[in-house]
Design a protein around this motif. Structure first.
Motif, PDB file in Angstrom:
ATOM      1  N   GLY A 143       0.803  -1.208   0.000  1.00  0.00           N
ATOM      2  CA  GLY A 143       0.000   0.000   0.000  1.00  0.00           C
ATOM      3  C   GLY A 143       0.840   1.264   0.000  1.00  0.00           C
ATOM      4  O   GLY A 143       0.479   2.260  -0.635  1.00  0.00           O
ATOM      5  N   PHE A 144       1.979   1.239   0.688  1.00  0.00           N
ATOM      6  CA  PHE A 144       2.859   2.407   0.701  1.00  0.00           C
ATOM      7  C   PHE A 144       3.419   2.658  -0.694  1.00  0.00           C
ATOM      8  O   PHE A 144       3.468   3.795  -1.162  1.00  0.00           O
ATOM      9  N   VAL A 145       3.839   1.592  -1.367  1.00  0.00           N
ATOM     10  CA  VAL A 145       4.400   1.734  -2.713  1.00  0.00           C
ATOM     11  C   VAL A 145       3.344   2.267  -3.672  1.00  0.00           C
ATOM     12  O   VAL A 145       3.588   3.211  -4.435  1.00  0.00           O
ATOM     13  N   ASP A 160       0.334   3.735  -2.968  1.00  0.00           N
ATOM     14  CA  ASP A 160      -0.352   4.975  -2.593  1.00  0.00           C
ATOM     15  C   ASP A 160       0.567   6.177  -2.457  1.00  0.00           C
ATOM     16  O   ASP A 160       0.110   7.323  -2.548  1.00  0.00           O
ATOM     17  N   VAL A 161       1.862   5.939  -2.230  1.00  0.00           N
ATOM     18  CA  VAL A 161       2.805   7.042  -2.031  1.00  0.00           C
ATOM     19  C   VAL A 161       3.815   7.141  -3.179  1.00  0.00           C
ATOM     20  O   VAL A 161       3.944   8.181  -3.821  1.00  0.00           O
ATOM     21  N   LEU A 162       4.520   6.049  -3.443  1.00  0.00           N
ATOM     22  CA  LEU A 162       5.596   6.122  -4.426  1.00  0.00           C
ATOM     23  C   LEU A 162       5.101   6.203  -5.867  1.00  0.00           C
ATOM     24  O   LEU A 162       5.673   6.944  -6.679  1.00  0.00           O
ATOM     25  N   TYR A 163       4.056   5.444  -6.207  1.00  0.00           N
ATOM     26  CA  TYR A 163       3.559   5.489  -7.584  1.00  0.00           C
ATOM     27  C   TYR A 163       3.080   6.891  -7.961  1.00  0.00           C
ATOM     28  O   TYR A 163       3.470   7.430  -9.009  1.00  0.00           O
ATOM     29  N   PRO A 164       2.231   7.541  -7.142  1.00  0.00           N
ATOM     30  CA  PRO A 164       1.821   8.904  -7.489  1.00  0.00           C
ATOM     31  C   PRO A 164       2.996   9.886  -7.549  1.00  0.00           C
ATOM     32  O   PRO A 164       3.009  10.794  -8.386  1.00  0.00           O
ATOM     33  N   TYR A 165       3.957   9.693  -6.674  1.00  0.00           N
ATOM     34  CA  TYR A 165       5.131  10.570  -6.676  1.00  0.00           C
ATOM     35  C   TYR A 165       5.853  10.474  -8.017  1.00  0.00           C
ATOM     36  O   TYR A 165       6.212  11.502  -8.616  1.00  0.00           O
ATOM     37  N   SER A 166       6.080   9.245  -8.491  1.00  0.00           N
ATOM     38  CA  SER A 166       6.785   9.097  -9.766  1.00  0.00           C
ATOM     39  C   SER A 166       5.926   9.593 -10.924  1.00  0.00           C
ATOM     40  O   SER A 166       6.433  10.248 -11.845  1.00  0.00           O
ATOM     41  N   VAL A 173      10.357   8.939   2.667  1.00  0.00           N
ATOM     42  CA  VAL A 173      10.974   8.058   3.651  1.00  0.00           C
ATOM     43  C   VAL A 173      10.361   6.681   3.450  1.00  0.00           C
ATOM     44  O   VAL A 173       9.138   6.555   3.327  1.00  0.00           O
ATOM     45  N   SER A 174      11.181   5.657   3.367  1.00  0.00           N
ATOM     46  CA  SER A 174      10.677   4.324   3.041  1.00  0.00           C
ATOM     47  C   SER A 174       9.899   3.712   4.209  1.00  0.00           C
ATOM     48  O   SER A 174       9.911   4.231   5.323  1.00  0.00           O
ATOM     49  N   HIS A 175       9.243   2.598   3.918  1.00  0.00           N
ATOM     50  CA  HIS A 175       8.435   1.908   4.925  1.00  0.00           C
ATOM     51  C   HIS A 175       8.969   0.488   5.131  1.00  0.00           C
ATOM     52  O   HIS A 175       9.321  -0.205   4.165  1.00  0.00           O
ATOM     53  N   PHE A 176       9.040   0.075   6.402  1.00  0.00           N
ATOM     54  CA  PHE A 176       9.341  -1.316   6.746  1.00  0.00           C
ATOM     55  C   PHE A 176       8.339  -1.763   7.811  1.00  0.00           C
ATOM     56  O   PHE A 176       8.012  -0.991   8.725  1.00  0.00           O
TER      57      PHE A 176
END
Length: 240
Positions: free
Chosen positions: A22-24, A26-32, A105-108
């Motif tokens: 979900g982080f990838v 919802d956050v990273l895809y829109p950012y790119s 900031v990444s998520h773990f």
């Protein structure tokens, strides 16, 4: 119930395994997505960008596709969650810059980092194999909420330097690159098809099965499973 393995190295998937899909998405895809146009316009002569754009044109079968067409294709592949290498390369460039600027900031998952630190301290070599580019992986581990985790990692592999994640030959390449014997390697992933490929290459494979992740309901395919990294015990060859 704890799973126990005597191996020399653990190879980690990221999305759905160490970190939330979900982080990838919802956050990273829109950012790119929001930064592809500027990247294509401002850095078209950058060799890595130019090579990725050529890869997009090749996949489209459109050698003369302009920047607008390339951006449209990237957006469509994002919508499809397509693991296209040129898409991942361009995402990696954008994300690396975002992490470097402190905008990302990444998520773990909470259970992951303490276990990775313990395995590393115990002499287990840790590697990453993700569909995200090596550049994106490096930025991801460097920019974690707990600081720079890259020193824990011995090697980074993606679909460009290793190959597709659901093909056994990719795992044979990684084994050769690490100098590891297949039966002394363990792959952790949430995706059964990837685990099947690792097993076919002679590796140990464990499915990380977390509620809410896309492959949670899929059949196990005969793989042992763990809900968290805490459920896996690793002994390296040098350990008692």
């Amino acid at each position: 119930m704890s799973l126990r393995f005597e191996v020399d190295a653990v190879v980690l998937d990221i999305e759905g395994t160490t970190s939330a899909t979900g982080f990838v998405v919802d956050v990273l895809y829109p950012y790119s997505r929001s930064r592809f146009a500027a990247l294509l316009a401002e850095r078209a002569d950058d060799p890595e960008v130019a090579r990725a754009v050529a890869g997009v044109r090749e996949l489209l079968g459109e050698p003369d596709a302009d920047a607008v067409r390339v951006e449209k294709a990237l957006g469509q592949w994002l919508d499809e969650d397509r693991k296209a290498t040129p898409l991942k390369t361009l995402q990696g460039i954008v994300w690396s810059e975002g992490f470097a600027r402190g905008e990302l900031v990444s998520h773990f998952y909470d259970d992951v980092v303490p276990v990775l630190r313990r395995w590393h301290a115990d002499g287990v070599h840790l590697h990453v194999y993700s569909s995200g580019s090596v550049a994106a992986q490096r930025a991801w581990f460097t920019s974690s909420p707990e600081g720079d985790l890259l020193p824990l990692v011995s090697g980074l592999y993606d679909t460009e330097n290793a190959g597709p994640k659901q093909e056994p030959e990719s795992y044979r390449r990684i084994a050769a690159a690490t100098g590891g014997v297949p039966e002394r390697l363990l792959f952790l992933s949430d995706r059964p098809g990837e685990l099947d490929a690792a097993r076919a290459a002679g590796w140990h494979a464990v499915r990380i099965r977390r509620p809410g992740e896309p492959y949670y309901e899929q059949d196990l395919g005969g793989h042992p499973e763990a809900g968290t990294f805490d459920e896996i015990t690793i002994s390296a060859r040098s350990n008692p």
